[in-house]
Write a protein that holds these residues in place. Structure first.
Motif: not given
Length: 467
Positions: A163-192
């Protein structure tokens, strides 16, 4: 040539990126796609190994090595989860820092959409898990398992279906993953985080301060930073805080903008370029190889959909992620001034949101941390993560394939470079020089057509050519 200043239309939700941002996103996703394919191969290899080679898989991953005097006599599986994934989170820290200083997250207005979407994309799966296990009388310890997104695996799916996603959707997916990683890190640090060893934690913090000072003083040399990073990692591991936090902290300290004269790339970009292949090509696939191997039987697959813990993980990844990210994006567009870009439709957003249901790497890690006292349930949770990720991949693949023609046209419009300037035409529309070049190209083509017409006309008059 610099790209034109973004117009009002460019500030819409999932609008066209600036040219430098587009190029960075394309490069980052190319690297993640290759890593995702390797990750997929490693996961399949782990499943085949665990289900065909008797007990050799468990024997290898439970083999211990390392200096016991330093508290680092760990199993191969723990070295993969605590050591190799620290490299993955180091790269995630650099990505997050770059987004904060040069990407979408630097502008609060632009950051609001992916942050809200990512938060909803983590809260809704956790809620789905909570409700499933409350109703079924299961354990609530695994609420964080379906909250993570594996960007590399998601991009591997994109590579497979082409699938050839346009750059806006690809950037949205990448930014989502970066923010997702940040909160996953916080979850690991706080709860585990287990019992804290304050002496080791203090040593890790002191090491991070030294790391930061060396960076500030522009001290160079891998032979300084690599031993220091290993010491910080070892101290962080012994402190009781998950050792991957050390990788994130060091990644966030790297400078991701150019300051010094003669710099072609910032230190963060340079280090990321060097370390990303190690992360995507070795660290994450090896983690998958020693974590994804679960014995799969008909009964085990049936249990995934009957036990509340495993069913909660599957529903959280497949339903919670898609509904959460899509709902968060819609809410941000509904109650703010943001509007969806004219070239895209809401089904496009839902297709990408469903792709984020591929949890895998971080979900497997959190599953191990959440049920560390129950190895049998840990394996069942891993089976649920694999099942949920597979369903999300198939579902999103179908949705993306259905809209593939639309994506292909958008992507081709973005990539078109008729004047052969090396810059896509869409970024040059407001540049007078672009219109002069295009006028010259059209005039050259018109002259060639006139010449061919004259030649054809002359042939007909002489009777030497077709009428």
């Amino acid at each position: 040539m610099s790209a034109p200043v973004p117009s009002k239309n460019d500030r819409k939700v999932l609008g066209r990126l600036s040219l430098p941002e587009r190029n960075f996103v394309a490069e980052a996703l190319r690297a993640e796609t290759v890593g995702g394919v390797l990750l997929l191969v490693a996961a399949v290899a782990a499943l085949i190994w665990a289900n065909t080679a008797g007990g050799s898989y468990d024997s290898v991953r439970s083999f211990h090595l390392g200096p016991g005097s330093l508290g680092l006599n760990l199993s191969v599986q723990h070295w993969a989860a605590d050591g190799l994934l620290a490299v993955f989170f180091f790269v995630a820290g650099i990505e997050l820092k770059r987004e904060l200083v040069a990407g979408d997250l630097r502008d609060p207005r632009a950051a609001a959409l992916p942050v809200v979407a990512a938060l909803c994309g983590m809260a809704v799966p956790a809620l789905v898990y909570f409700l499933t296990n409350t109703a079924g009388g299961g354990s609530l310890d695994g609420w964080a398992v379906p909250t993570a997104t594996d960007i590399a695996f998601a991009l591997a799916v994109l590579a497979v279906i082409g699938t050839s996603l346009p750059s806006a959707l690809r950037a949205f997916l990448l930014t989502l993953a970066v923010v997702d990683d940040l909160f996953a890190i916080l979850i690991i640090a706080v709860f585990f985080t287990s019992d804290l060893n304050f002496a080791a934690l203090g040593g890790a913090v002191l090491g991070l301060v030294v790391f930061w000072l060396l960076l500030r003083k522009r001290v160079r040399g891998w032979y300084i930073y690599v031993p220091l990073a290993l010491a910080i990692w070892g101290l962080m591991y012994n402190s009781g805080i998950h050792a991957t936090i050390a990788g994130v902290a060091m990644g966030l300290m790297l400078r991701c903008h150019k300051e010094d004269a003669g710099e072609e790339h910032s230190p963060g970009e340079h280090i990321e370029h060097l370390v990303r292949p190690l992360s995507a090509g070795l660290a994450v696939p090896l983690f998958a190889l020693f974590s994804a191997g679960v014995v799969v039987t008909g009964g085990a697959l049936g249990d995934v959909f009957t036990q509340p813990e495993t069913l909660g993980v599957v529903l959280g990844l497949v339903v919670g992620k898609a509904v959460g990210i899509f709902g968060g994006t819609w809410l941000a567009a509904r109650f703010t001034k943001a509007e969806l870009n004219d070239d895209l439709a809401w089904p496009d957003v839902f297709a990408v949101a469903s792709l984020a249901g591929i949890g895998f790497t971080v979900s497997l890690l959190i599953g191990e941390l959440a049920f560390t006292e129950d190895p049998l349930l840990t394996d069942e949770i891993k089976a649920a993560v694999l099942t949920g990720s597979l369903i999300a991949a198939l579902f999103s693949g179908i949705l993306l394939k259905m809209r593939n023609a639309r994506y292909r046209k958008l992507w081709e419009d973005e990539e078109r470079d008729d004047d052969l300037s090396g810059v896509p035409d869409i970024y040059e529309m407001d540049d007078p020089e672009y219109h002069h070049r295009m006028a010259a190209i059209y005039e050259k083509k018109a002259a060639e057509h006139r010449r061919l017409a004259e030649v054809a006309g002359g042939e007909r008059e002489d009777g030497n050519g077709p009428a």
